[in-house]
Motif scaffolding. Structure first.
Motif, short mmCIF file in Angstrom:
data_model
loop_
_atom_site.label_atom_id
_atom_site.label_comp_id
_atom_site.label_asym_id
_atom_site.label_seq_id
_atom_site.Cartn_x
_atom_site.Cartn_y
_atom_site.Cartn_z
N MET A 1 42.43 47.25 33.33
CA MET A 1 42.06 46.69 34.65
C MET A 1 43.28 46.75 35.58
O MET A 1 44.35 46.29 35.24
CB MET A 1 41.64 45.23 34.47
N ASN A 2 43.09 47.33 36.75
CA ASN A 2 44.19 47.42 37.71
C ASN A 2 44.41 46.09 38.42
O ASN A 2 43.47 45.49 38.93
CB ASN A 2 43.87 48.46 38.78
N PHE A 15 33.55 44.61 44.77
CA PHE A 15 33.82 44.46 43.35
C PHE A 15 32.61 43.79 42.71
O PHE A 15 31.79 43.18 43.41
CB PHE A 15 35.07 43.61 43.12
N SER A 17 30.89 41.73 38.96
CA SER A 17 31.20 40.88 37.81
C SER A 17 30.23 41.18 36.67
O SER A 17 29.24 41.89 36.84
CB SER A 17 31.04 39.41 38.20
N SER A 72 35.96 39.30 36.47
CA SER A 72 35.44 40.47 37.19
C SER A 72 36.49 41.56 37.33
O SER A 72 37.64 41.39 36.91
CB SER A 72 34.96 40.04 38.58
N ASP A 73 36.11 42.66 37.98
CA ASP A 73 37.09 43.72 38.22
C ASP A 73 37.91 43.48 39.50
O ASP A 73 38.67 44.34 39.93
CB ASP A 73 36.41 45.11 38.25
N GLN A 75 40.92 41.77 40.67
CA GLN A 75 42.09 41.18 40.01
C GLN A 75 43.32 41.24 40.92
O GLN A 75 44.17 42.12 40.77
CB GLN A 75 42.38 41.92 38.70
#
Lengths: 152, 152
Positions: A1-2, A15, A17, A72-73, A75
Motif C-alpha cells: 500500500m502506497n 479511494f 474500502s 482502506s487504500d 493512506q
C-alpha cells in the motif's frame, strides 16, 4: 500500500474500502456504553420510535466508518488526523445485518501557509449500505505531511 | 428530570453534565476496534507522533460526549436524535486520566415548516477537561417533538 504525501493528492481522486457487516450485538454493546437510548438498545422500543426498528447510534456508524477508512487504500503519510469537519450527517438509519463500505473523494488540497512541511486535504467520505444507499456523509479536513521540500 | 418539548427551548439556555474519567485501557480498546492507529494504541509510538503521547481517538471523544449528553439534564422529548452537524472539531487531545464534562448551550430553535408536530434545535456542546480546556466542540441540529398543538 502506497503512503501518500500532500503533493500526491489532487481534487477528484477517489479511494475505496473493504466491507463491514453490522452485527446486532455490536449495535447494542456500543449503545450500552456510549449512547444508551431505547432505539439503539431494544428492538421493541425501537419499533415504537421514530426509527421504526433497531438502528445503530450515529456515533457507532462514525466509528465503523473510521475503521473502514483505516483499512482502506486511502493512506496519508502520518496517519488519519482530523483537523475539523465541514459536514457530518446520517441520511438513513444503519440496521442490523447491513453491510457497509466507503466511497472516499478528495475535494480539496491546501498547503499550510505557516508550515511548509504540512498541509490539509478535504475529504468527502460517504458510507454506503449493501443497496448503495448513503447512511453517513462526512466531509472532513485532514492534516497531511508534505515530502521534504527541495532545498535551494 | 423534566423532559423538554420544542416550545420549552429558547436560545441562551444552558445545561450541564456529570463527569467521566478517561481510562487508558478504554482508549486502547476503542482504538483497537474502531481507530487502530499507533498514536491511539501504544504509548511509545504515540510519543513519536504529532500527539506526543497517547491520545484518545476523536471518535472515542465524540462517543464519550454522547454518553455524557444522554446522562445530562438536557432531555429533549423523544430522545437525542441528530439531524446533521454544523461543526465538530477537537482543539486538544484527550489523554488518559482526563476528566471530561460538558457545557451545553441552545443556540437556535426552529419549528418545522412541513410538520408542526416537530422542530429543530441547534445545540453547541463543548467537552471540557479537568482544566476547563475544550477538547471537543460540536454544534449539531437535533430533531425535537412539539407538544400537541392546541386545536381550533
Amino acid at each position: 500500500m502506497n503512503v501518500l504525501y500532500l503533493e500526491d493528492f489532487a481534487v477528484g481522486q477517489t479511494f475505496s474500502s473493504g466491507r463491514m457487516r453490522v452485527d446486532v450485538q455490536e449495535i447494542k454493546t456500543f449503545a450500552a456504553q456510549y449512547d444508551p437510548q431505547p432505539f439503539h438498545l431494544d428492538e421493541e422500543a425501537a419499533q415504537k420510535s421514530i426509527f421504526r426498528g433497531l438502528a445503530a447510534s450515529g456515533w457507532h456508524t462514525a466509528a465503523m466508518t473510521m475503521r473502514l477508512l483505516v483499512g482502506s487504500d486511502f493512506q496519508p503519510a502520518g496517519g488519519l488526523i482530523g483537523a475539523g469537519m465541514d459536514e457530518l450527517n446520517w441520511p438513513k438509519p444503519v440496521r442490523p445485518g447491513d453491510e457497509l463500505h466507503l466511497k472516499i473523494e478528495i475535494v480539496g488540497v491546501r498547503p499550510s501557509k505557516s508550515r511548509p512541511s504540512q498541509g490539509f486535504i478535504k475529504v468527502r467520505t460517504t458510507t454506503l449500505n449493501q443497496n448503495d444507499e448513503p447512511v453517513q456523509i462526512f466531509v472532513g479536513n485532514l492534516l497531511v505531511i508534505a515530502r521534504l521540500p527541495a532545498s535551494g
